[in-house]
Enzyme design. Structure first.
Site: not given
Length: 269
Positions: A2-3, A90, A109
């Site tokens: 995400p930006e 996840h 991640r």
DNA sequence: ATGCTAACCTGCGCGC
DNA sequence: TGCGCGCAGGTTAGCA
């Protein structure tokens, strides 16, 4: 992933489901994120989410008792699910709401974070941040003054959250292309006129991306769980070797501060 | 104060 | 098909 535009899109997507709702349970399946998910997060249970807010790339959920701070890191996403939706590999944290929905954090991640604070105004992650890029306080005069005597490159400078928040790796390259500035230029040597162009470019690029719902890359999924967002046309990012849309020369990729930078050697000076 | 590096993780695409 | 490698949207702590 995400930006800032993706975080803003996520905020707008989840707010209708979460605002005003009581939290009935918190499930922490995997506490090992960027920072350990604190067990105090359970203090959220029984609280009503009064308001939601974005600051930099942090999502804030305010209650009477305290505030949840969520960061999506590189690969995180938030989704609204039904109570009975089975969690995947996840899916690390669920915030279960009274309205039969739950807010679920997925983050392969695990660079993201979920924190709880009773003193949001004094939180160390938030109190040293620079201005929001879309606010009036972020302007050419500010950047120019801030950059005097700084020896880092302009790309590194605008990605520094103490300078301005929310300019990530994609939009740093894109903004510098739009402003016609070589990313290797030393920040302290850029003129006021060029900072005018750069600030305009950053605001324009981020606004456009927010308007279009965020650029979809790899594992970003919108708050509603869709993947098919229109992908904002990127001029340089990820276009190594492909022709510049202005001059046809191949886009060059270099490394700055451990991150890839993309630019046109003839359009950006 | 400023600048630089390593570190935290998993998944994917590529070349062989 | 499988394997090893390099790379990926972020940010901080710690050191010079």
């Amino acid at each position: 992933m995400p930006e800032l535009p993706e975080v803003e899109t996520t905020l707008r997507g989840i707010t209708p489901y979460v605002k005003g709702q009581k939290v009935v349970a918190v499930h922490i399946r995997q506490p090992k994120l960027r920072w350990p998910v604190p067990s105090e997060l359970h203090e959220l249970e029984g609280q009503v989410v009064d308001s939601l807010q974005r600051r930099a790339k942090y999502l804030l959920m305010h209650t009477l008792k305290g505030t949840v701070i969520i960061h999506l890191g590189m690969s995180g996403s938030l989704r609204i699910c039904d109570h009975d939706t089975a969690p995947g590999k996840h899916d690390h944290v669920d915030i279960v709401l009274a309205n039969s929905h739950l807010l679920r954090l997925q983050d392969p991640r695990r660079f993201g974070s979920v924190l709880w604070t009773q003193q949001i105004n004094r939180h160390p992650l938030l109190c040293a941040l620079g201005p929001e890029p879309l606010h009036e306080a972020f302007n050419a005069r500010y950047l120019y003054e801030k950059s005097r005597s700084r020896k880092v490159t302009i790309k590194t400078f605008i990605m520094n959250a103490h300078v301005v928040v929310g300019v990530g790796n994609i939009y740093a390259s894109e903004s510098l292309f739009m402003a016609g500035i070589n990313p290797k230029t030393i920040a302290g040597r850029l003129s006021m006129a060029r900072y005018e162009k750069l600030v305009f470019a950053i605001k324009t690029v981020l606004s456009l991306a927010i308007e279009q719902g965020g650029t979809t890359l790899r594992d970003f999924v919108s708050a509603e769980g869709q993947t098919g967002y229109f992908q904002l046309a990127l001029s340089v990012y990820g276009r190594t070797g492909k022709p510049c849309q202005q001059c046809q020369k191949p886009i060059r990729q270099i490394t700055q501060g451990q991150r890839s930078t993309y630019y046109c050697t003839s359009c950006q000076t």
